[in-house]
Design a protein around this motif. Structure first.
Motif, mmCIF file in Angstrom:
data_model
loop_
_atom_site.group_PDB
_atom_site.id
_atom_site.type_symbol
_atom_site.label_atom_id
_atom_site.label_comp_id
_atom_site.label_asym_id
_atom_site.label_seq_id
_atom_site.Cartn_x
_atom_site.Cartn_y
_atom_site.Cartn_z
ATOM 1 N N PRO A 135 51.603 77.345 46.047
ATOM 2 C CA PRO A 135 51.248 78.753 46.348
ATOM 3 C C PRO A 135 51.318 79.106 47.827
ATOM 4 C CG PRO A 135 49.704 77.819 44.762
ATOM 5 C CD PRO A 135 50.580 76.696 45.203
ATOM 6 N N ASP A 136 50.901 78.197 48.711
ATOM 7 C CA ASP A 136 50.856 78.530 50.146
ATOM 8 C C ASP A 136 52.235 78.855 50.700
ATOM 9 O OD1 ASP A 136 48.193 78.060 49.972
ATOM 10 O OD2 ASP A 136 48.200 76.162 51.050
ATOM 11 N N PHE A 137 53.253 78.101 50.288
ATOM 12 C CA PHE A 137 54.598 78.314 50.803
ATOM 13 C C PHE A 137 55.201 79.612 50.261
ATOM 14 C CE2 PHE A 137 53.824 73.841 51.384
ATOM 15 C CZ PHE A 137 54.445 73.539 52.592
ATOM 16 N N VAL A 138 54.987 79.871 48.981
ATOM 17 C CA VAL A 138 55.508 81.112 48.391
ATOM 18 C C VAL A 138 54.828 82.325 49.003
ATOM 19 C CG1 VAL A 138 55.765 82.438 46.257
ATOM 20 C CG2 VAL A 138 56.102 79.961 46.236
ATOM 21 N N ARG A 139 53.497 82.228 49.170
ATOM 22 C CA ARG A 139 52.751 83.353 49.729
ATOM 23 C C ARG A 139 53.221 83.682 51.148
ATOM 24 N NH1 ARG A 139 48.084 81.131 49.848
ATOM 25 N NH2 ARG A 139 47.724 81.436 47.612
ATOM 26 N N LYS A 140 53.419 82.649 51.948
ATOM 27 C CA LYS A 140 53.832 82.856 53.334
ATOM 28 C C LYS A 140 55.215 83.504 53.388
ATOM 29 C CE LYS A 140 52.365 79.771 56.095
ATOM 30 N NZ LYS A 140 52.128 78.485 56.783
ATOM 31 N N THR A 141 56.146 83.003 52.583
ATOM 32 C CA THR A 141 57.500 83.565 52.562
ATOM 33 C C THR A 141 57.492 84.997 52.048
ATOM 34 O OG1 THR A 141 58.571 81.421 52.318
ATOM 35 C CG2 THR A 141 59.777 83.324 51.510
ATOM 36 N N SER A 142 56.734 85.243 50.996
ATOM 37 C CA SER A 142 56.649 86.595 50.433
ATOM 38 C C SER A 142 56.134 87.594 51.457
ATOM 39 C CB SER A 142 55.735 86.574 49.201
ATOM 40 O OG SER A 142 55.545 87.870 48.685
ATOM 41 N N GLN A 143 55.134 87.190 52.229
ATOM 42 C CA GLN A 143 54.567 88.077 53.244
ATOM 43 C C GLN A 143 55.512 88.253 54.422
ATOM 44 O OE1 GLN A 143 50.804 86.179 54.063
ATOM 45 N NE2 GLN A 143 49.755 87.217 52.394
ATOM 46 N N GLN A 144 56.175 87.174 54.833
ATOM 47 C CA GLN A 144 57.086 87.256 55.982
ATOM 48 C C GLN A 144 58.231 88.230 55.732
ATOM 49 O OE1 GLN A 144 56.612 82.768 57.920
ATOM 50 N NE2 GLN A 144 58.267 83.184 56.497
ATOM 51 N N HIS A 145 58.715 88.275 54.495
ATOM 52 C CA HIS A 145 59.866 89.125 54.183
ATOM 53 C C HIS A 145 59.480 90.394 53.419
ATOM 54 C CE1 HIS A 145 62.667 86.086 55.633
ATOM 55 N NE2 HIS A 145 61.992 85.173 54.938
ATOM 56 N N SER A 146 58.179 90.586 53.229
ATOM 57 C CA SER A 146 57.676 91.775 52.510
ATOM 58 C C SER A 146 58.353 91.921 51.150
ATOM 59 C CB SER A 146 57.898 93.038 53.353
ATOM 60 O OG SER A 146 57.198 92.956 54.559
ATOM 61 N N ILE A 147 58.433 90.814 50.420
ATOM 62 C CA ILE A 147 59.028 90.817 49.085
ATOM 63 C C ILE A 147 57.938 90.499 48.068
ATOM 64 C CG2 ILE A 147 60.764 89.822 47.559
ATOM 65 C CD1 ILE A 147 62.312 88.925 50.009
ATOM 66 N N LYS A 148 57.764 91.377 47.094
ATOM 67 C CA LYS A 148 56.828 91.136 46.005
ATOM 68 C C LYS A 148 57.593 91.230 44.685
ATOM 69 C CE LYS A 148 53.126 90.713 48.515
ATOM 70 N NZ LYS A 148 52.451 89.405 48.646
ATOM 71 N N THR A 149 57.642 90.137 43.961
ATOM 72 C CA THR A 149 58.321 90.103 42.674
ATOM 73 C C THR A 149 57.369 89.553 41.615
ATOM 74 O OG1 THR A 149 59.167 87.867 43.068
ATOM 75 C CG2 THR A 149 60.557 89.708 43.789
ATOM 76 N N ASP A 150 57.796 89.671 40.344
ATOM 77 C CA ASP A 150 56.972 89.112 39.269
ATOM 78 C C ASP A 150 56.803 87.610 39.451
ATOM 79 O OD1 ASP A 150 56.491 91.483 37.993
ATOM 80 O OD2 ASP A 150 58.208 91.338 36.644
ATOM 81 N N SER A 151 57.837 86.946 39.961
ATOM 82 C CA SER A 151 57.750 85.499 40.173
ATOM 83 C C SER A 151 56.790 85.162 41.306
ATOM 84 C CB SER A 151 59.136 84.932 40.484
ATOM 85 O OG SER A 151 59.975 85.021 39.361
ATOM 86 N N SER A 152 56.966 85.814 42.458
ATOM 87 C CA SER A 152 56.103 85.505 43.606
ATOM 88 C C SER A 152 54.652 85.843 43.287
ATOM 89 C CB SER A 152 56.574 86.261 44.849
ATOM 90 O OG SER A 152 56.363 87.659 44.726
ATOM 91 N N PHE A 153 54.424 86.895 42.506
ATOM 92 C CA PHE A 153 53.069 87.283 42.118
ATOM 93 C C PHE A 153 52.355 86.110 41.455
ATOM 94 C CE2 PHE A 153 50.128 88.828 38.869
ATOM 95 C CZ PHE A 153 49.336 89.701 39.589
ATOM 96 N N ARG A 154 53.074 85.383 40.614
ATOM 97 C CA ARG A 154 52.462 84.268 39.880
ATOM 98 C C ARG A 154 52.452 82.981 40.698
ATOM 99 N NH1 ARG A 154 54.249 88.144 36.894
ATOM 100 N NH2 ARG A 154 53.236 88.640 34.902
ATOM 101 N N PHE A 155 53.579 82.670 41.346
ATOM 102 C CA PHE A 155 53.624 81.426 42.118
ATOM 103 C C PHE A 155 52.587 81.395 43.236
ATOM 104 C CE2 PHE A 155 58.182 80.623 40.707
ATOM 105 C CZ PHE A 155 57.871 79.459 40.032
#
Length: 809
Positions: A354-374
């Motif tokens: 979760p920590d790696f996905v969360r950091k990447t999602s925030q850095q690129h301002s991308i929110k997807t159904d996958s990132s929401f769960r991971f």
């Protein structure tokens, strides 16, 4: 998050429950339903449309292009309908819109069927084309059905329309286990004591089969911390096309647009099981390699939304032998995804930390159904189950064969959480004794295994998908949410003292209030050095130089001690401004003073206020007004009023630091000292003009802050003003007059103010005259002269007796 009720019914038997009952059950278990909406597959749901049979079809007497038909729609008598379709004929099975039916040829337009006459012939309905009822675009003629269905059969039943209810769940961050239909079904399973009907490992093991190993793929994982588990397989010779109707219905119901059979199946499995999947075009997997690795800092990558993104060094990527294909757990790449030309795929199912996905999602301002769960923590044990399920569905609806063994890299399996739970703590935290067997039943229903059981406690094993259940208190919360908050009895001696209002004194909020008030009064905030020169404490008798906190490794002779007073750092600021021709100054500072004591050191918080020069500059309306004692004292009194400090008294002061001034006291503590800085003291800091200074004990003021403001209705009766000219000893203060007046007349005296002070040749030496106004008011009636005179006589007598005052007539 959206949950389809029809989809949920495929997982657990809830046919006997209304949508509202499911809403209440899920909400009570912690999956709060924020909205419940009915969704129709076709607008209007084909209500009022039935299957009919054309019994007669004759030419209309008054119109060449119209036919007059008799149609059997299952009623006692056939109905007459005028029809303009060229293909209508006797013996056809057709769709009939009965009188009163609302038709929706498009979601934004509608019309109602009414009884009418068309060119003189009565028409009792309408025989429909497919575009008129929202089933297609064709308007070449009426729909002709090939069916043996009975006349009068509802069209919705014939076309197997599936209206649905959608539950909008406000999923809290800790409940990732509920982020799928399977997750919601798990809660309903234990709430209703029913079994989940499908998608168990046993079901999948029975249907899943590797057909050959003609397309193996090598998988390499750079960091098992970022990617603890990575699994996948290949499927060859598929045909990408449209998804089956039932999958499109499921996805459309929850707001997803169908794309193609492969992508739709990965989305379907995601929303059913909560496990994100990703399908890569196998032709794009160059070198037959899947590399899970970190990106090179600054690398550019184009995602599915055609956006070019600059990668960070901590972005985890899925790459082939030569280039990146996907941002792991977040978003796929534009070039590696499934298209209509795709014939083979690599299907990925992984668990990313979760920590790696969360950091990447925030850095690129991308929110997807996958990132929401991971980023919340998926179930690492669901990877293979979801992979087999998706592969089986793809084979069924896109053809092809599974062309590799499952590769599953999982070097360090994630362990269950093992927790000790005492039954007495369960009863204590819930507030009610729950039978031990009931506790066990609830936990086992939630897939929490009982490892050990004694008379007093249990040891449980919690699966890793329950990332929010890692302590005894979490286990008890799980028991309570299933047992039901409403099933916990209220005590007969229920205490509600937690509802009492005990406002917390937030020093920062109070400081902000005072800062805003002083800034609004024209003051500027300053911040000065806590280090100062020892010459100040040595040059002023009021400061004990022996209590200086001395600096051991001094950088400058002018900064050799910590300040004991806020005065001199403020004077230095004033001197700095005066030297630059800024002589009119109003400043304040929140800061600390430092002192030695017997066993160490102490520090106190203060608020210092300084005014010097003119308080208002000259203009064409008025002349400049010099700052004086009243300028600074009014600011202090506004601060005290702002903080609702009660019972303040004043006392005259004069010492080596303050030429003249007042101390303000409340609850027998000095809370402020206000006055003119003595010329001698000011000169130590190089200041030669008058400076007025207020030193406020901020820590004490915060403790005395009273948030309980009293409000009352404005009196309806008028107030009365009376003035007195009081001659008394020149050392007497207005504060003494005010204090005596308030003690003498508590009921009627509302305000007292001095509006003139005189000392001069018309008065004897050692005397001065105060002109004082008194505001009198009775809140219950209008004052008469008798009451006013009685009050004023009491005040005069008190001044004469206690101050030896003479009242000038």
């Amino acid at each position: 998050m959206k949950i389809s009720l029809n989809w949920l019914k495929g997982l657990i038997d809830i046919e006997d429950k209304t949508p509202q009952e499911i809403d209440e059950l899920l909400t009570s278990s912690g999956l709060e339903v924020e909205g419940l909406d009915e969704v129709e597959e076709i607008k209007g749901g084909l209500k009022g449309l039935v299957i009919g049979e054309v019994l007669e079809c004759e030419q209309h007497a008054n119109a060449d292009k119209l036919r007059v038909t008799k149609v059997d729609i299952g009623t006692e008598e056939p109905v007459q309908i005028v029809c303009g379709a060229p293909n209508v004929a006797k013996g056809q099975k057709v769709i009939v819109a009965t009188i009163g039916t609302e038709l929706y040829p498009s979601p934004t337009e509608s019309f109602k069927i009414k009884k009418g006459k068309i060119r003189g012939e009565v028409s009792m309905g309408m025989i429909c084309a497919e575009d008129e009822i929202g089933l297609g675009q064709s308007h070449d003629g009426i729909m002709v059905l090939d069916t043996d269905a009975a006349n009068g059969t509802p069209a919705a039943q014939y076309f197997k329309l599936e209206n649905d209810y959608i539950l909008e769940i406000g999923l809290t961050p800790n409940r990732v286990d509920g982020s799928s239909h399977y997750g919601a079904a798990r809660d309903l399973k234990v709430l209703l004591d029913r079994e989940i009907k499908q998608v168990t490992k046993e079901d999948l093991l029975a249907t899943f089969k590797v057909d050959n190993t003609s397309a193996p793929v090598n998988i390499n994982v750079e960091s098992t911390e970022a990617c603890p588990r990575y699994s996948g397989l290949t499927i060859s010779n598929i045909k990408v096309g449209e998804s089956p109707k039932w999958i499109k219905q499921r996805l459309t119901a929850i707001g997803l647009a169908p794309i193609n059979n492969v992508v739709d199946i990965t989305n379907y499995v995601l929303h059913e099981l909560g496990q994100p999947l990703h399908a890569f075009d196998l032709a794009k997997v160059t070198g037959n390699e899947i590399n899970v690795r970190f990106a090179k800092e600054g690398t550019e990558f184009v995602t599915l939304d055609e956006e070019k993104r600059t990668l960070k060094g901590n972005d985890l990527m899925i790459a082939n032998a030569s280039e990146n294909m996907c941002i792991a757990g977040v978003f796929g790449g534009l070039d590696s995804g499934v298209s209509n030309e795709t014939t083979s795929i690599f299907l990925e199912s992984a668990y990313f930390h979760p920590d790696f996905v969360r950091k990447t999602s925030q850095q690129h301002s991308i929110k997807t159904d996958s990132s929401f769960r991971f980023e919340r923590g998926c179930d690492p044990n669901m990877c293979i189950t979801a992979l087999k399920y998706a592969a089986t569905l793809i084979k069924e609806y896109a053809g092809g064969e599974i062309s590799s063994e499952i590769v599953d890299l999982y070097p360090t399996p994630i362990e269950n959480f093992v927790i000790d739970v005492k039954f007495k703590n369960v009863d204590r935290l819930i507030g009610q004794s729950i039978p031990q067997d009931k506790v066990i039943s609830i936990l086992e229903g939630l897939e929490i295994s009982i490892l050990e059981r004694t008379e007093d406690a249990i040891k449980v094993s919690v699966p890793p998908y329950r990332v929010d259940v890692q302590r005894e208190a979490d286990i008890i919360e799980e028991i309570l949410r299933i047992y039901g908050f409403n099933n916990v009895d209220l005590s007969e001696s229920l205490s509600a003292d937690f509802l009492a209002n005990f406002p917390k004194k937030d020093k920062n909020i109070l400081q902000t209030k005072v800062t805003e008030m002083l800034a609004g009064s024209g003051c500027h905030e300053i911040m000065t050095n806590s280090l100062t020169s020892s010459k100040y404490s040595e040059g002023v008798a009021d400061i004990d130089s022996d209590k200086d906190v001395k600096i051991l490794n001094i950088l400058s002779a002018d900064l050799d001690v910590m300040r004991q007073s806020m005065l001199f750092s403020g004077l230095e600021v004033i001197n700095h401004n005066i030297r630059r021709q800024q002589k009119n100054i109003k400043v304040f500072e929140f800061g600390k003073t430092y002192h030695t004591k017997e066993n160490g050191y102490k520090e106190n918080e203060h608020l210092a206020v300084f005014v010097s020069g003119t308080s208002s500059e000259e203009s064409w309306v008025r002349k400049a007004v010099a700052s004086d004692f009243h300028t600074i004292s009014s600011l202090v009194e506004r601060i005290l009023d702002r903080l609702n400090i009660q019972g303040v008294s004043q006392e005259y002061i004069s010492n080596d630091t303050i030429s003249y001034g007042l101390t303000y006291t409340a609850r027998k503590q000095v809370i402020a000292t206000v006055g003119m800085v003595s010329p001698k003291t000011a000169k130590l800091a190089g200041v030669k003009q008058e400076v007025f200074y207020a030193d406020i004990d901020w820590s004490t003021l915060v403790k005395m802050y009273n948030a309980d403001y009293k409000f009352k209705e404005i009196p309806k009766f008028p107030e009365v003003r009376r003035d007195l000219s009081i001659v008394l000893d020149s050392k007497a203060t207005f504060a003494s007059i005010k204090e005596i007046a308030q003690k003498t007349e508590r009921k009627l005296l509302k305000k007292i103010n001095v509006f003139d002070v005189y000392e001069g040749k018309h008065l004897s030496t050692g005397l001065k005259s105060y002109s004082v106004s008194f505001i009198l008011q009775d809140e219950n009636k209008t004052l008469n002269d008798k009451s006013i005179d009685k009050c004023m006589s009491s005040l005069i007598k008190a001044f004469e007796n206690q101050l030896k005052a003479v009242i000038r007539k």
